[in-house]
Design an enzyme around this catalytic site. Sequence first.
Site, mmCIF file in Angstrom:
data_model
loop_
_atom_site.group_PDB
_atom_site.id
_atom_site.type_symbol
_atom_site.label_atom_id
_atom_site.label_comp_id
_atom_site.label_asym_id
_atom_site.label_seq_id
_atom_site.Cartn_x
_atom_site.Cartn_y
_atom_site.Cartn_z
ATOM 1 N N ASN A 273 0.870 -1.177 0.000
ATOM 2 C CA ASN A 273 0.000 0.000 0.000
ATOM 3 C C ASN A 273 0.906 1.225 0.000
ATOM 4 O OD1 ASN A 273 -1.778 2.068 0.560
ATOM 5 N ND2 ASN A 273 -2.233 1.399 2.662
ATOM 6 N N GLU B 249 -5.263 -4.927 10.639
ATOM 7 C CA GLU B 249 -4.209 -3.935 10.807
ATOM 8 C C GLU B 249 -4.417 -3.193 12.126
ATOM 9 O OE1 GLU B 249 -2.345 -2.888 6.764
ATOM 10 O OE2 GLU B 249 -3.947 -1.471 7.140
ATOM 11 N N GLU C 181 -6.450 4.673 8.082
ATOM 12 C CA GLU C 181 -6.271 6.114 7.802
ATOM 13 C C GLU C 181 -7.550 6.702 7.208
ATOM 14 O OE1 GLU C 181 -2.632 5.533 5.644
ATOM 15 O OE2 GLU C 181 -1.693 4.969 7.542
ATOM 16 N N HIS D 168 -9.325 1.295 5.170
ATOM 17 C CA HIS D 168 -8.014 1.383 5.816
ATOM 18 C C HIS D 168 -8.124 2.301 7.029
ATOM 19 C CE1 HIS D 168 -3.870 2.567 6.564
ATOM 20 N NE2 HIS D 168 -3.539 1.424 5.991
ATOM 21 N N GLY E 22 2.771 2.074 10.767
ATOM 22 C CA GLY E 22 3.751 3.148 10.622
ATOM 23 C C GLY E 22 4.501 3.476 11.903
ATOM 24 N N SER F 250 3.707 -2.308 10.228
ATOM 25 C CA SER F 250 5.155 -2.409 10.412
ATOM 26 C C SER F 250 5.738 -3.765 9.997
ATOM 27 C CB SER F 250 5.529 -2.070 11.860
ATOM 28 O OG SER F 250 5.157 -0.727 12.158
ATOM 29 N N LYS G 285 0.148 4.293 -0.264
ATOM 30 C CA LYS G 285 -0.461 5.491 0.348
ATOM 31 C C LYS G 285 -0.223 6.709 -0.559
ATOM 32 C CE LYS G 285 0.016 3.254 4.776
ATOM 33 N NZ LYS G 285 0.148 3.335 6.225
HETATM 34 P P1 PGA Z 1 3.111 0.223 7.631
HETATM 35 O O1 PGA Z 1 1.628 0.461 7.062
HETATM 36 O O2 PGA Z 1 3.623 -1.049 7.009
HETATM 37 O O3 PGA Z 1 3.898 1.431 7.210
HETATM 38 O O4 PGA Z 1 2.981 0.091 9.106
HETATM 39 C C1 PGA Z 1 0.741 -0.608 6.874
HETATM 40 C C2 PGA Z 1 -0.562 -0.131 6.304
HETATM 41 O O5 PGA Z 1 -1.028 0.958 6.667
HETATM 42 O O6 PGA Z 1 -1.182 -0.816 5.457
#
Ligand code: PGA
Length: 255
Positions: free
Chosen positions: A11, A171, A99, A97, A177, A217, A13
């Site tokens: 992803n 997630e 976010e 997601h 992140g 992560s 983003k």
């Molecule tokens: P990350 O994000 O691997 O940077 O933690 C995962 C995601 O939001 O799908």
Amino acid sequence: MDQRKPFIAGNWKMNLSLDESVSLVRAIADSIHDLEGVDVLVGPPFTSLHPVKQAIADAGIYLAAQNMHWESSGAYTGEISPSMLIETGCTHVILGHSERRHIFGETDEWVDRKAKSAAKVGLTPIVCVGETIEEREKERTEEVIESQLRGSLKNFREKGALPSSFLLAYEPVWAIGTGQTATPEQAQEVHHFIRQWLTQGFGTKTAEVVRILYGGSVKPDNIKDLMSMADVDGVLVGGASLKADSFIPIIRFGF
Ligand code: PGA
């Protein structure tokens, strides 16, 4: 029993320019041409979807958008419809997601409408769920996940049928992140819970084939341990999917 092929999704983003997107997908394509036992997907920003699709050509990499609207057309300024994504060459769409949920106020009800519309035009949804750190600390993880699943898959629940290609992503918000990955055991516990929920709502056959991805992560040094868990069928990778140097070792974790 392992009929669930590992699924490795990136992803991106709101990152990478057009040139960077095309170079990255070319590097991924080069690195997987000899690889058969794994499904690979990239999720670029809307503006890179078409050039990335062209760069993928016949390399066998799935392409996802990171969001969409549920309507097929109309006065929805700033939105993109499911059929537009199909036209651009998308095979999948990431929905709900964290976010989108936390920054943009996306609700389970929206995710449900979007998932229904996506499936209607032949786009495979990747529906994301996950608890916050406060919810985990109050031992509300299962309650929160159950409620997100119930709300986000309402249409499918009512019909009692979920396409076997459907993907779910667990997630935990606290792991996205942050560099703080869920332990493989923590991931397995929730994935197992999700699989049981699938069994209750859709039957054993569906629950055994629907793949559940872990996200938060994921890195080259934790992928093997996560993928060794019985109910972890793949990963949704953010930060580490932005560079060939980190994404390719994740894709090739077992090969
Ligand atoms: P990350 O994000 O691997 O940077 O933690 C995962 C995601 O939001 O799908």
